[in-house]
Design a protein around this motif. Structure first.
Motif, mmCIF file in Angstrom:
data_model
loop_
_atom_site.group_PDB
_atom_site.id
_atom_site.type_symbol
_atom_site.label_atom_id
_atom_site.label_comp_id
_atom_site.label_asym_id
_atom_site.label_seq_id
_atom_site.Cartn_x
_atom_site.Cartn_y
_atom_site.Cartn_z
ATOM 1 N N CYS A 30 0.859 -1.199 0.000
ATOM 2 C CA CYS A 30 0.000 0.000 0.000
ATOM 3 C C CYS A 30 0.888 1.240 0.000
ATOM 4 O O CYS A 30 1.768 1.382 0.856
ATOM 5 C CB CYS A 30 -0.893 0.015 1.234
ATOM 6 N N GLY A 31 0.650 2.109 -0.939
ATOM 7 C CA GLY A 31 1.487 3.307 -1.079
ATOM 8 C C GLY A 31 0.922 4.491 -0.311
ATOM 9 O O GLY A 31 -0.040 4.349 0.455
ATOM 10 N N THR A 33 -0.888 8.187 0.630
ATOM 11 C CA THR A 33 -2.002 9.044 0.231
ATOM 12 C C THR A 33 -1.376 10.411 -0.022
ATOM 13 O O THR A 33 -0.823 11.021 0.899
ATOM 14 C CB THR A 33 -3.032 9.129 1.374
ATOM 15 N N GLY A 41 8.086 8.259 9.583
ATOM 16 C CA GLY A 41 7.360 7.017 9.881
ATOM 17 C C GLY A 41 6.974 6.320 8.583
ATOM 18 O O GLY A 41 7.221 5.125 8.400
ATOM 19 N N ASN A 42 6.408 7.079 7.646
ATOM 20 C CA ASN A 42 6.064 6.513 6.341
ATOM 21 C C ASN A 42 7.326 5.966 5.673
ATOM 22 O O ASN A 42 7.319 4.875 5.101
ATOM 23 C CB ASN A 42 5.455 7.570 5.410
ATOM 24 N N ARG A 44 9.929 4.789 6.994
ATOM 25 C CA ARG A 44 10.369 3.512 7.570
ATOM 26 C C ARG A 44 9.641 2.347 6.886
ATOM 27 O O ARG A 44 10.271 1.362 6.486
ATOM 28 C CB ARG A 44 10.113 3.462 9.079
ATOM 29 N N THR A 45 8.324 2.456 6.777
ATOM 30 C CA THR A 45 7.562 1.356 6.171
ATOM 31 C C THR A 45 7.994 1.120 4.721
ATOM 32 O O THR A 45 8.243 -0.012 4.315
ATOM 33 C CB THR A 45 6.047 1.656 6.263
ATOM 34 N N GLY A 242 2.263 -3.598 4.154
ATOM 35 C CA GLY A 242 1.899 -2.229 4.532
ATOM 36 C C GLY A 242 2.274 -2.041 5.995
ATOM 37 O O GLY A 242 2.759 -2.982 6.642
ATOM 38 N N GLY A 243 2.040 -0.855 6.509
ATOM 39 C CA GLY A 243 2.316 -0.610 7.927
ATOM 40 C C GLY A 243 1.278 -1.310 8.800
ATOM 41 O O GLY A 243 0.169 -1.603 8.359
ATOM 42 N N MET A 244 1.700 -1.564 10.037
ATOM 43 C CA MET A 244 0.854 -2.274 11.015
ATOM 44 C C MET A 244 -0.522 -1.611 11.171
ATOM 45 O O MET A 244 -1.521 -2.286 11.385
ATOM 46 C CB MET A 244 1.594 -2.216 12.352
ATOM 47 N N ASP A 245 -0.551 -0.276 11.083
ATOM 48 C CA ASP A 245 -1.814 0.434 11.301
ATOM 49 C C ASP A 245 -2.814 0.228 10.162
ATOM 50 O O ASP A 245 -3.961 0.651 10.261
ATOM 51 C CB ASP A 245 -1.560 1.939 11.539
ATOM 52 N N LEU A 246 -2.367 -0.435 9.084
ATOM 53 C CA LEU A 246 -3.304 -0.687 7.984
ATOM 54 C C LEU A 246 -4.027 -2.024 8.135
ATOM 55 O O LEU A 246 -4.964 -2.320 7.400
ATOM 56 C CB LEU A 246 -2.574 -0.673 6.627
ATOM 57 N N ASN A 274 6.391 -2.504 11.390
ATOM 58 C CA ASN A 274 5.960 -1.836 12.627
ATOM 59 C C ASN A 274 6.231 -0.331 12.584
ATOM 60 O O ASN A 274 6.889 0.181 11.685
ATOM 61 C CB ASN A 274 6.610 -2.482 13.853
ATOM 62 N N MET A 275 5.723 0.347 13.584
ATOM 63 C CA MET A 275 5.708 1.809 13.586
ATOM 64 C C MET A 275 7.041 2.423 14.016
ATOM 65 O O MET A 275 7.776 1.844 14.808
ATOM 66 C CB MET A 275 4.619 2.314 14.548
ATOM 67 N N LEU A 276 7.281 3.601 13.505
ATOM 68 C CA LEU A 276 8.369 4.432 13.995
ATOM 69 C C LEU A 276 7.747 5.360 15.043
ATOM 70 O O LEU A 276 6.757 6.044 14.758
ATOM 71 C CB LEU A 276 8.964 5.256 12.850
ATOM 72 N N LYS A 282 3.466 6.711 18.393
ATOM 73 C CA LYS A 282 3.520 6.553 16.938
ATOM 74 C C LYS A 282 3.706 7.917 16.269
ATOM 75 O O LYS A 282 2.997 8.865 16.585
ATOM 76 C CB LYS A 282 2.205 5.919 16.475
HETATM 77 P P1 AMP Z 1 -0.496 6.808 4.671
HETATM 78 O O1 AMP Z 1 -0.054 7.706 3.558
HETATM 79 O O2 AMP Z 1 -0.893 7.513 5.910
HETATM 80 O O3 AMP Z 1 -1.523 5.771 4.215
HETATM 81 O O4 AMP Z 1 0.783 5.973 5.122
HETATM 82 C C1 AMP Z 1 1.649 5.348 4.232
HETATM 83 C C2 AMP Z 1 2.327 4.166 4.908
HETATM 84 O O5 AMP Z 1 3.079 4.604 6.056
HETATM 85 C C3 AMP Z 1 1.326 3.123 5.448
HETATM 86 O O6 AMP Z 1 1.838 1.824 5.134
HETATM 87 C C4 AMP Z 1 1.326 3.345 6.941
HETATM 88 O O7 AMP Z 1 1.054 2.158 7.653
HETATM 89 C C5 AMP Z 1 2.763 3.796 7.185
HETATM 90 N N1 AMP Z 1 2.942 4.594 8.417
HETATM 91 C C6 AMP Z 1 2.203 5.644 8.865
HETATM 92 N N2 AMP Z 1 2.701 6.112 10.052
HETATM 93 C C7 AMP Z 1 3.784 5.344 10.351
HETATM 94 C C8 AMP Z 1 4.743 5.317 11.429
HETATM 95 N N3 AMP Z 1 4.702 6.163 12.438
HETATM 96 N N4 AMP Z 1 5.716 4.373 11.384
HETATM 97 C C9 AMP Z 1 5.800 3.494 10.350
HETATM 98 N N5 AMP Z 1 4.934 3.469 9.310
HETATM 99 C C10 AMP Z 1 3.944 4.382 9.299
#
Ligand code: AMP
Ligand code: ZN
Length: 495
Positions: A30-31, A33, A41-42, A44-45, A242-246, A274-276, A282
């Motif tokens: 997942c890329g 937005t 954080g982004n 890192r993922t 994707g990131g854990m939050d997804l 996992n998250m940064l 987070k």
């Molecule tokens: P988004 O554009 O918000 O959808 O995020 C893009 C990617 O970054 C997704 O895979 C999220 O899970 C990841 N992501 C968002 N915040 C963090 C964080 N703090 N640490 C690691 N990955 C993150």
């Protein structure tokens, strides 16, 4: 091809990796937005999946790596309410929504280059796949898992749950979820508050909208990834990340949509980075605790004591396993800077080593061969870069010893030296994705070294040690560096 084992978030077990159609392999991530700048954080993922992609390629797979761009401006609330992110940002910046998309897509690509990420092999956009999304929503209606109401289409979670289990990825149970949404029940047009939007009717003021069988509207966020992964990787493919939050709700909803269309699981291995964290929380834009790449490389952020290079941060990320939480702090950045230098110096020393084997030291020979195998074993163990780096550090210690003993690798056989050279450079550059940085970054190091030399020269002059101060000046001159003394300060220039 390899003995790779991957932790599968769906089975919650480490499993031997068996690709569906070797040597081909489908990887979907997942890329971003693209309505604002990506933060660390982004990064890192995306860096974690870049490393995973690199290692799969290294193992010999022909990887189709799809990473989408979310540009359709889904709503801030996953249940299909709230404001459209692209449009509210467009208002804020006095731009067209597609200008917002363009601006932050270009910015995202710049960041990817900065952190030495390889481009995906396909980078599809949500707005480029509206037809596929409408098609999928229609199939879900036909299969009885979705319904249209007032120009919108919703996924019927209860109907789905009667035939398949909703919540298998996140381990959530539909009754608990319903309880969480209890206050909203009956207030919305949805059959159940837990239902999520596949298509939303657009208000007249809405800019990003498309024609559909249900009138003008726009797709729900979860639908784009189901539609694009199916289009480019098929109804069943190897890895989705994707990131854990997804995990919830996005990936849970993706599974439901795909199963609802084709009646089987779409993905063999679900992987989550996992998250940064920053100060144990987070890192996220909404919490206001994010660091942007530009702030990092300029040092212009209250957390930072100075600028840190992108490779230092990439190395910091690689020092922990992709599935562990990571807290960013100055000590970690400083240690990563030193660690990175140690590895990159070892690469340089390695190329300068001569081979004149006198007598093989069996212990050293065996140790190096075992450490080279440990590099692969670590990566085969669910991409354990932390263990890989520990093995590389030990190899770097051997390389330093050889270098300091007259640049001779004469304690090991030629075959082992070749193995060491290939393994070390391959894992540092190709797998971890590290690289030597620009002259600008090198100049900061040179500046520091030169300040030290200038200080020593000043001290020797104060001590009237003219021999030392002249030697420093002359040796530097030979190296093309001119010392300039003015009334107030001493500086240097590269001639
Ligand atoms: P988004 O554009 O918000 O959808 O995020 C893009 C990617 O970054 C997704 O895979 C999220 O899970 C990841 N992501 C968002 N915040 C963090 C964080 N703090 N640490 C690691 N990955 C993150
Ligand atoms: Zn997605």
């Amino acid at each position: 091809m390899s003995d790779l084992h991957i932790y599968n978030s769906l089975s919650r077990k480490k499993e031997k990796f068996e690709p569906l159609h070797p040597p081909f392999l489908g990887l979907y991530v997942c890329g971003p937005t693209v309505y604002n700048d990506v933060h660390l954080g982004n990064v890192r993922t995306f860096t974690s999946f870049d490393m995973i992609y690199r290692y799969l390629v290294y193992c010999g797979y022909q990887v189709r790596y799809v990473r989408n761009i979310t540009d359709a401006g889904h709503l801030t609330n996953e249940r299909g309410e709230g404001v459209n992110r692209m449009e509210s940002q467009a208002k804020l910046e006095s731009l067209e929504p597609m200008e917002v998309v363009q601006k932050y897509t270009v910015g995202f690509h710049d960041v990817c280059k900065l952190f030495n990420m390889l481009p995906p092999t396909i980078e599809p956009t949500a707005t480029g796949h509206i037809i596929e999304q409408i098609d999928m929503a229609q199939k879900l209606i036909e299969n009885g898992f979705a319904y249209a109401i007032n120009g919108s289409v919703y996924f019927d979670v209860r109907a789905y749950n009667e035939q398949h289990k909703y919540g298998i990825l996140s381990g959530r149970n539909i009754d608990e979820l319903m309880e969480g949404y209890r206050d909203l029940d009956g207030q919305e047009e949805k059959r159940n508050a837990i239902d999520f939007a596949l298509w939303k009717k657009a208000s007249p003021a809405h800019i990003m909208k498309w024609k559909s069988p249900w009138g003008e509207g726009f797709p729900g966020w979860h639908l784009e990834c189901s539609a694009m992964s199916t289009k480019y990787l098929g109804q069943q493919f190897d890895i989705h990340g994707g990131g854990m939050d997804l995990k919830f709700p996005h990936h849970e909803c993706e599974i439901a949509q795909n199963v609802g269309v084709c009646n089987h699981q779409p993905v063999r291995y679900w992987m989550h980075g996992n998250m940064l964290n920053f100060n144990g929380q987070k890192m996220s834009k909404s919490l206001g605790n994010s660091i942007l790449p530009i702030e990092l490389v300029t040092g212009n952020h209250p957390l930072l004591d100075k600028a840190y290079s992108p490779m230092t941060v990439r190395f910091l990320f690689m020092q922990s396993h992709y599935s562990s939480e990571l807290d960013i702090n100055i000590k970690g950045l400083q240690d990563a800077e030193k660690g990175l230098r140690k590895l990159l110096n070892a690469v340089k020393y390695l190329t300068a080593l001569n081979q004149d084997t006198i007598a093989i030291d069996e212990k050293t020979e065996k140790d190096i061969i075992e450490l080279c195998s440990a590099c692969k074993e670590s990566m085969d163990d669910d991409f354990n870069t932390a263990k890989l780096i520990a093995a590389l550090y030990e190899l770097a210690t051997h390389i330093n010893v050889f270098y300091n003993e007259g640049k001779q690798a004469n304690k090991i056989s030629e075959a082992t030296r070749t193995l060491l050279q290939q393994t070390f450079a391959t894992y540092v550059f190709d797998v971890l994705g590290l690289k030597e940085e620009s002259a600008a970054a090198d100049n900061t190091v040179l500046d520091k070294v030169m300040q030290l030399v200038i200080d020593i020269r000043k001290q020797s002059r104060e001590n009237k040690d003219w021999a030392t101060s002249d030697k420093i000046r002359d040796t530097l001159k030979d190296a093309g560096i001119v010392i300039k003394d003015s009334k107030d300060e001493t500086s240097y220039e590269i001639s």
